[in-house]
Design a protein around this motif. Sequence first.
Motif, PDB file in Angstrom:
ATOM      1  N   ASP A   1       0.016  17.249  47.840  1.00  0.00           N
ATOM      2  CA  ASP A   1       0.542  16.169  47.001  1.00  0.00           C
ATOM      3  C   ASP A   1       0.598  16.650  45.541  1.00  0.00           C
ATOM      4  OD1 ASP A   1      -0.454  12.691  46.359  1.00  0.00           O
ATOM      5  OD2 ASP A   1       1.238  13.915  45.682  1.00  0.00           O
ATOM      6  N   SER A   2       1.811  16.692  44.991  1.00  0.00           N
ATOM      7  CA  SER A   2       1.992  17.224  43.640  1.00  0.00           C
ATOM      8  C   SER A   2       1.597  16.232  42.564  1.00  0.00           C
ATOM      9  CB  SER A   2       3.454  17.607  43.431  1.00  0.00           C
ATOM     10  OG  SER A   2       4.275  16.439  43.432  1.00  0.00           O
ATOM     11  N   GLY A   3       1.511  14.949  42.911  1.00  0.00           N
ATOM     12  CA  GLY A   3       1.253  13.927  41.906  1.00  0.00           C
ATOM     13  C   GLY A   3       2.506  13.287  41.361  1.00  0.00           C
ATOM     14  N   VAL A   4       3.666  13.825  41.731  1.00  0.00           N
ATOM     15  CA  VAL A   4       4.942  13.250  41.328  1.00  0.00           C
ATOM     16  C   VAL A   4       5.430  12.345  42.470  1.00  0.00           C
ATOM     17  CG1 VAL A   4       7.348  13.738  40.732  1.00  0.00           C
ATOM     18  CG2 VAL A   4       5.520  15.268  39.946  1.00  0.00           C
ATOM     19  N   THR A   5       5.808  11.136  42.128  1.00  0.00           N
ATOM     20  CA  THR A   5       6.285  10.224  43.162  1.00  0.00           C
ATOM     21  C   THR A   5       7.752   9.895  42.946  1.00  0.00           C
ATOM     22  OG1 THR A   5       5.577   8.280  41.908  1.00  0.00           O
ATOM     23  CG2 THR A   5       4.009   9.201  43.464  1.00  0.00           C
ATOM     24  N   GLN A   6       8.444   9.721  44.042  1.00  0.00           N
ATOM     25  CA  GLN A   6       9.859   9.370  43.989  1.00  0.00           C
ATOM     26  C   GLN A   6      10.133   8.251  44.976  1.00  0.00           C
ATOM     27  OE1 GLN A   6      11.376  13.887  44.025  1.00  0.00           O
ATOM     28  NE2 GLN A   6      13.040  12.424  43.649  1.00  0.00           N
ATOM     29  N   THR A   7      10.974   7.330  44.547  1.00  0.00           N
ATOM     30  CA  THR A   7      11.418   6.267  45.447  1.00  0.00           C
ATOM     31  C   THR A   7      12.905   6.037  45.271  1.00  0.00           C
ATOM     32  OG1 THR A   7      10.870   4.591  43.770  1.00  0.00           O
ATOM     33  CG2 THR A   7       9.207   5.059  45.455  1.00  0.00           C
ATOM     34  N   PRO A   8      13.616   5.642  46.321  1.00  0.00           N
ATOM     35  CA  PRO A   8      13.122   5.559  47.693  1.00  0.00           C
ATOM     36  C   PRO A   8      13.099   6.934  48.358  1.00  0.00           C
ATOM     37  CG  PRO A   8      15.431   4.985  47.645  1.00  0.00           C
ATOM     38  CD  PRO A   8      15.045   5.262  46.213  1.00  0.00           C
TER      39      PRO A   8
ATOM     40  N   LEU B   1      17.775   6.177  41.460  1.00  0.00           N
ATOM     41  CA  LEU B   1      16.614   6.875  42.003  1.00  0.00           C
ATOM     42  C   LEU B   1      15.518   6.854  40.951  1.00  0.00           C
ATOM     43  CD1 LEU B   1      18.396  10.042  43.481  1.00  0.00           C
ATOM     44  CD2 LEU B   1      18.279   7.722  44.394  1.00  0.00           C
ATOM     45  N   ARG B   2      14.290   6.687  41.406  1.00  0.00           N
ATOM     46  CA  ARG B   2      13.184   6.533  40.471  1.00  0.00           C
ATOM     47  C   ARG B   2      12.148   7.628  40.646  1.00  0.00           C
ATOM     48  NH1 ARG B   2      10.260   1.885  37.889  1.00  0.00           N
ATOM     49  NH2 ARG B   2       8.118   2.580  37.700  1.00  0.00           N
ATOM     50  N   CYS B   3      11.560   8.027  39.536  1.00  0.00           N
ATOM     51  CA  CYS B   3      10.571   9.101  39.555  1.00  0.00           C
ATOM     52  C   CYS B   3       9.421   8.761  38.609  1.00  0.00           C
ATOM     53  CB  CYS B   3      11.231  10.400  39.107  1.00  0.00           C
ATOM     54  SG  CYS B   3      10.090  11.747  38.711  1.00  0.00           S
ATOM     55  N   SER B   4       8.208   8.978  39.074  1.00  0.00           N
ATOM     56  CA  SER B   4       7.039   8.862  38.209  1.00  0.00           C
ATOM     57  C   SER B   4       6.383  10.225  38.108  1.00  0.00           C
ATOM     58  CB  SER B   4       6.046   7.852  38.776  1.00  0.00           C
ATOM     59  OG  SER B   4       6.569   6.554  38.713  1.00  0.00           O
ATOM     60  N   PRO B   5       6.259  10.758  36.903  1.00  0.00           N
ATOM     61  CA  PRO B   5       5.696  12.095  36.745  1.00  0.00           C
ATOM     62  C   PRO B   5       4.193  12.115  36.966  1.00  0.00           C
ATOM     63  CG  PRO B   5       6.066  11.120  34.600  1.00  0.00           C
ATOM     64  CD  PRO B   5       6.608  10.150  35.612  1.00  0.00           C
ATOM     65  N   ARG B   6       3.633  13.313  37.002  1.00  0.00           N
ATOM     66  CA  ARG B   6       2.191  13.460  37.067  1.00  0.00           C
ATOM     67  C   ARG B   6       1.580  12.869  35.800  1.00  0.00           C
ATOM     68  NH1 ARG B   6      -0.138  19.157  37.718  1.00  0.00           N
ATOM     69  NH2 ARG B   6       0.712  19.221  35.606  1.00  0.00           N
ATOM     70  N   SER B   7       0.361  12.403  35.935  1.00  0.00           N
ATOM     71  CA  SER B   7      -0.328  11.840  34.787  1.00  0.00           C
ATOM     72  C   SER B   7      -0.441  12.888  33.685  1.00  0.00           C
ATOM     73  CB  SER B   7      -1.735  11.395  35.220  1.00  0.00           C
ATOM     74  OG  SER B   7      -2.458  10.923  34.123  1.00  0.00           O
ATOM     75  N   GLY B   8       0.005  12.523  32.489  1.00  0.00           N
ATOM     76  CA  GLY B   8      -0.099  13.426  31.347  1.00  0.00           C
ATOM     77  C   GLY B   8       1.122  14.302  31.109  1.00  0.00           C
TER      78      GLY B   8
ATOM     79  N   TYR C   1       8.386  25.995  32.778  1.00  0.00           N
ATOM     80  CA  TYR C   1       8.555  26.697  34.050  1.00  0.00           C
ATOM     81  C   TYR C   1       7.476  26.363  35.071  1.00  0.00           C
ATOM     82  CZ  TYR C   1      12.520  29.310  32.445  1.00  0.00           C
ATOM     83  OH  TYR C   1      13.774  29.629  32.012  1.00  0.00           O
ATOM     84  N   GLU C   2       6.445  25.664  34.685  1.00  0.00           N
ATOM     85  CA  GLU C   2       5.411  25.250  35.631  1.00  0.00           C
ATOM     86  C   GLU C   2       5.707  23.812  36.025  1.00  0.00           C
ATOM     87  OE1 GLU C   2       1.385  25.937  34.359  1.00  0.00           O
ATOM     88  OE2 GLU C   2       0.625  24.477  35.816  1.00  0.00           O
ATOM     89  N   GLN C   3       6.613  23.660  36.954  1.00  0.00           N
ATOM     90  CA  GLN C   3       7.073  22.332  37.333  1.00  0.00           C
ATOM     91  C   GLN C   3       6.459  21.911  38.670  1.00  0.00           C
ATOM     92  OE1 GLN C   3      11.353  21.945  37.141  1.00  0.00           O
ATOM     93  NE2 GLN C   3      11.449  23.138  35.251  1.00  0.00           N
ATOM     94  N   TYR C   4       6.175  20.628  38.764  1.00  0.00           N
ATOM     95  CA  TYR C   4       5.613  20.048  39.979  1.00  0.00           C
ATOM     96  C   TYR C   4       6.630  19.056  40.525  1.00  0.00           C
ATOM     97  CZ  TYR C   4       1.512  22.476  38.503  1.00  0.00           C
ATOM     98  OH  TYR C   4       0.645  23.489  38.141  1.00  0.00           O
ATOM     99  N   PHE C   5       7.055  19.320  41.743  1.00  0.00           N
ATOM    100  CA  PHE C   5       8.157  18.563  42.335  1.00  0.00           C
ATOM    101  C   PHE C   5       7.665  17.412  43.193  1.00  0.00           C
ATOM    102  CE2 PHE C   5      12.164  20.956  41.689  1.00  0.00           C
ATOM    103  CZ  PHE C   5      11.656  22.037  40.988  1.00  0.00           C
TER     104      PHE C   5
END
Lengths: 112, 113
Positions: free
Chosen positions: B1-8, B21-28, B100-104
């Motif tokens: 689990d990367s911590g990034v959420t996407q819906t739907p 489309l919705r996206c919530s990034p990792r905390s911080g 470049y350090e991206q979490y998908f």
Amino acid sequence: LAKTTQPISMDSYEGQEVNITCSHNNIATNDYITWYQQFPSQGPRFIIQGYKTKVTNEVASLFIPADRKSSTLSLPRVSLSDTAVYYCLVGAINTGGFKTIFGAGTRLFVKA
Amino acid sequence: DSGVTQTPKHLITATGQRVTLRCSPRSGDLSVYWYQQSLDQGLQFLIQYYNGEERAKGNILERFSAQQFPDLHSELNLSSLELGDSALYFCASSPSGQVYEQYFGPGTRLTVT
């Protein structure tokens, strides 16, 4: 933008060490090298990043020669679950704006 | 689990329609990136936002738009949909100072019929 070249595909067997090389002849002074892994229908996963010499983490090692014109991602003792596409990206990490592309990557197929 | 959420997770719609489309990034994480991945095009970078402002633009069509809100979540709006827009859409986030350090996220699979 530094252009990268990777093999299109590689085959290996379980338990072997796999080395995937990426060429980036026009790498700039401020550029870092970053590798990602992607499984089908999943987002890419950040594996490792380095600037020079060698970087190692729990997943892989990254070898970068002194001229930095290439880099090698090393996966120790691969398993079937390492079958994935591996992308090499080169660019300055702190420019604020993202200026690169994910190319075709290297499709690694691990056989039993 | 990367911590990034996407819906739907999945979306099926007809040509000519509009979707969000919705996206919530990792905390911080302040940066959010949107990508499109179809079978014949590979992973295409669309756009990047940093702390609410557009920071970089890739191969994003004029029919597509995005924004990042004060709470840092982001939305990608796709309008006048065509069959060729069917694809996986990924959102990613990165820590400050590290493009470049991206979490998908897990992606949204869009099917246009």
